[in-house]
Design an enzyme around this catalytic site. Structure first.
Site, PDB file in Angstrom:
ATOM      1  N   GLN A 161       1.564  39.178   5.610  1.00 29.04           N
ATOM      2  CA  GLN A 161       2.201  38.026   6.245  1.00 29.04           C
ATOM      3  C   GLN A 161       2.416  37.875   7.577  1.00 29.04           C
ATOM      4  O   GLN A 161       2.714  36.834   8.088  1.00 29.04           O
ATOM      5  CB  GLN A 161       3.831  37.924   5.128  1.00 29.04           C
ATOM      6  CG  GLN A 161       3.556  37.377   3.898  1.00 29.04           C
ATOM      7  CD  GLN A 161       4.023  38.090   2.985  1.00 29.04           C
ATOM      8  OE1 GLN A 161       5.297  37.855   3.292  1.00 29.04           O
ATOM      9  NE2 GLN A 161       4.061  37.723   1.636  1.00 29.04           N
ATOM     10  N   HIS A 213       6.929  39.373   4.463  1.00 27.88           N
ATOM     11  CA  HIS A 213       8.450  38.760   4.961  1.00 27.88           C
ATOM     12  C   HIS A 213       8.806  39.591   6.144  1.00 27.88           C
ATOM     13  O   HIS A 213       9.563  40.071   6.428  1.00 27.88           O
ATOM     14  CB  HIS A 213       9.897  39.941   3.866  1.00 27.88           C
ATOM     15  CG  HIS A 213       9.558  38.753   1.985  1.00 27.88           C
ATOM     16  ND1 HIS A 213       9.938  39.558   1.484  1.00 27.88           N
ATOM     17  CD2 HIS A 213       7.845  38.482   2.030  1.00 27.88           C
ATOM     18  CE1 HIS A 213       9.498  39.326   0.480  1.00 27.88           C
ATOM     19  NE2 HIS A 213       8.519  38.173   0.536  1.00 27.88           N
ATOM     20  N   GLU A 229      14.906  28.520  -1.730  1.00 27.07           N
ATOM     21  CA  GLU A 229      15.848  27.986  -1.554  1.00 27.07           C
ATOM     22  C   GLU A 229      15.488  26.673  -0.922  1.00 27.07           C
ATOM     23  O   GLU A 229      15.329  27.167   1.073  1.00 27.07           O
ATOM     24  CB  GLU A 229      17.092  29.061  -1.272  1.00 27.07           C
ATOM     25  CG  GLU A 229      18.257  30.025  -2.283  1.00 27.07           C
ATOM     26  CD  GLU A 229      18.582  30.561  -2.291  1.00 27.07           C
ATOM     27  OE1 GLU A 229      19.087  30.859  -1.112  1.00 27.07           O
ATOM     28  OE2 GLU A 229      19.147  31.560  -3.522  1.00 27.07           O
ATOM     29  N   TYR A 287      24.170  34.579   2.185  1.00 27.44           N
ATOM     30  CA  TYR A 287      23.171  33.458   1.281  1.00 27.44           C
ATOM     31  C   TYR A 287      23.076  34.569   0.140  1.00 27.44           C
ATOM     32  O   TYR A 287      21.698  33.867  -0.609  1.00 27.44           O
ATOM     33  CB  TYR A 287      22.052  33.133   2.491  1.00 27.44           C
ATOM     34  CG  TYR A 287      22.877  32.048   3.097  1.00 27.44           C
ATOM     35  CD1 TYR A 287      23.045  30.680   2.711  1.00 27.44           C
ATOM     36  CD2 TYR A 287      23.355  32.383   4.522  1.00 27.44           C
ATOM     37  CE1 TYR A 287      23.764  30.134   3.433  1.00 27.44           C
ATOM     38  CE2 TYR A 287      23.965  31.480   5.220  1.00 27.44           C
ATOM     39  CZ  TYR A 287      24.520  30.605   5.198  1.00 27.44           C
ATOM     40  OH  TYR A 287      24.804  29.096   5.692  1.00 27.44           O
ATOM     41  N   TYR A 309       8.302  34.910 -14.949  1.00 28.90           N
ATOM     42  CA  TYR A 309       7.816  33.888 -14.746  1.00 28.90           C
ATOM     43  C   TYR A 309       7.264  34.160 -16.600  1.00 28.90           C
ATOM     44  O   TYR A 309       7.036  33.227 -17.576  1.00 28.90           O
ATOM     45  CB  TYR A 309       5.910  34.920 -14.715  1.00 28.90           C
ATOM     46  CG  TYR A 309       5.153  34.696 -13.956  1.00 28.90           C
ATOM     47  CD1 TYR A 309       5.296  33.363 -12.678  1.00 28.90           C
ATOM     48  CD2 TYR A 309       5.451  35.776 -12.955  1.00 28.90           C
ATOM     49  CE1 TYR A 309       5.072  33.256 -11.930  1.00 28.90           C
ATOM     50  CE2 TYR A 309       5.027  35.644 -11.301  1.00 28.90           C
ATOM     51  CZ  TYR A 309       4.450  34.416 -10.705  1.00 28.90           C
ATOM     52  OH  TYR A 309       4.744  34.505  -9.727  1.00 28.90           O
TER      53      TYR A 309
HETATM   54 CA   LIG Z   1      20.578  32.630  -1.878  1.00 29.07          CA
END
Ligand SMILES: [Ca+2]
Length: 374
Positions: free
Chosen positions: A90, A154, A248, A258, A269
């Site tokens: 990514q 990420h 989120e 967070y 799933y």
């Molecule tokens: Ca969170």
């Protein structure tokens, strides 16, 4: 009897799932409010990761593979002098943002994965530079997350400025979960705040904590690929990819946690919970969460009057379901979701141009403009 038990379990599981999903119970609807057409204004792009508009209405577009493109008067120009980009998974050439006073100082900010620094692999870096004769000049690297990693996950990363001129950027937890996200002495899984020249603000929350990364503004973030100033409130709004469900939206506050990977609304799933807990003292609740995950990328507030009923709405790209989501806010809460540009392709970024129109970066396609029909 066995069958009965199975059904009962399903009912209980559904009840549990519903009870958890008060916010995401806002279902995405098909467009009803206005009709629009689209125009592919920039074609033949691979992964247009980030868009920034210059004051003349022309566009700077990052290609994840490591190119910066200036699109002006129907023509693409490849910008020279971009930093060496570590392209893996990514990671690559990612976010781009102009300084709020760009017209006076000419600073352009961007994020990219870099192999510089500690260890093998790469990690996210933030740089600023100026554009001169189609070349980046006066390049200054403002931050580099360490150590490097060979993992492909990420990297983040988006860039935003607040009303006081502070620079914010996001770096994902590089697939390390709590190890990075919950530890303020480690990079990654954080939102950072710096002065526009890269200096660390004296009132950053962890400047007095031994061994802490002083640039951290908040932590416990999984992989944020949306970061923007709310033009109404001045707050920095963020969205991040959740696990299997549980993407989120958060309002970023100084020093807050967070929650990733301790609390999450993500589910597996098969519908069973991903973690046992969705809340914990000392950890922030999201403003909103998506189940199932839409894989959000890019974020914009509509501020123009070009689209009837859209002013003040939030737009978020969906990589997974290949549409643009319109979120209607009322008193700071999301009360309605609508799918725009269905099946357009993986939406990587969205921005409002200086002309007031919405532009959407679509993988394998290019930049799509949304034109309302009168
Ligand atoms: Ca969170």
């Amino acid at each position: 009897m066995k069958h009965f038990h199975f059904v009962l379990t399903l009912i209980l599981m559904s009840f549990y799932a519903c009870a958890q999903q008060t916010e995401s119970a806002v279902k995405a609807e098909n467009p009803t409010t206005i009709s629009y057409t689209t125009e592919l204004v920039v074609s033949d792009m691979n992964i247009p990761w980030g868009i920034a508009f210059l004051p003349d209405g022309s566009m700077l577009i990052t290609e994840k593979a490591g190119e910066l493109i200036h699109f002006k008067n129907g023509k693409k120009t490849l910008i020279e002098g971009v930093p060496e980009v570590y392209v893996r998974g990514q990671g690559g050439f990612m976010g781009i943002k102009l300084h709020p006073n760009y017209e006076e100082n000419g600073w352009i900010y961007f994020s990219y994965a870099s192999a510089e620094g500690e260890g093998d692999g790469g990690n996210t870096a933030i740089m600023r530079a100026k554009l001169k004769d189609n070349t980046l000049v006066e390049k200054q690297q403002l931050y580099k997350a360490n150590p490097n990693s060979k993992k492909g996950q990420h990297f983040g990363s988006r860039i935003a400025f607040d009303n006081d001129g502070y620079l914010y950027f996001s770096i994902g937890e590089r697939g390390e979960g709590s190890l990075n996200a919950q530890d303020i002495t480690r990079d990654c899984g954080k939102i950072y705040r710096l002065h526009d020249d890269g200096k660390i603000p004296e009132d950053n929350p962890f400047v007095d904590v031994a061994n802490a990364k002083k640039a951290i503004y908040c932590y416990g973030n999984r992989n944020p690929q949306g970061l923007i100033k709310n033009p109404e409130t001045g707050e920095i709004w963020e969205h991040e990819h959740g696990p299997q469900g549980g993407d989120e939206i958060n309002i970023i506050q100084k020093g807050k946690n967070y929650g990733w990977q301790v609390i999450s609304y993500g589910i597996n799933y098969d519908g069973t919970p991903f973690t046992d807990i969705t809340e914990k003292e000392g950890m922030e609740q999201p403003l909103f969460y998506w189940v199932p995950s839409i894989a959000p990328s890019g974020i914009a507030f509509v501020t123009s009057n070009k689209y009837p009923n859209w002013k003040g709405n939030l737009l978020v790209g969906s990589l997974k379901f290949e549409y643009l989501e319109r979120l209607v806010l009322e008193n700071g809460k999301i009360v309605k979701r609508e799918k725009l540009l269905e099946k357009v392709g993986r939406v990587r970024d969205v921005a409002e141009g200086p002309d007031g129109f919405i532009y959407v970066a679509v993988e394998g396609k290019g930049i799509v403009k949304i034109i309302p029909k009168n």
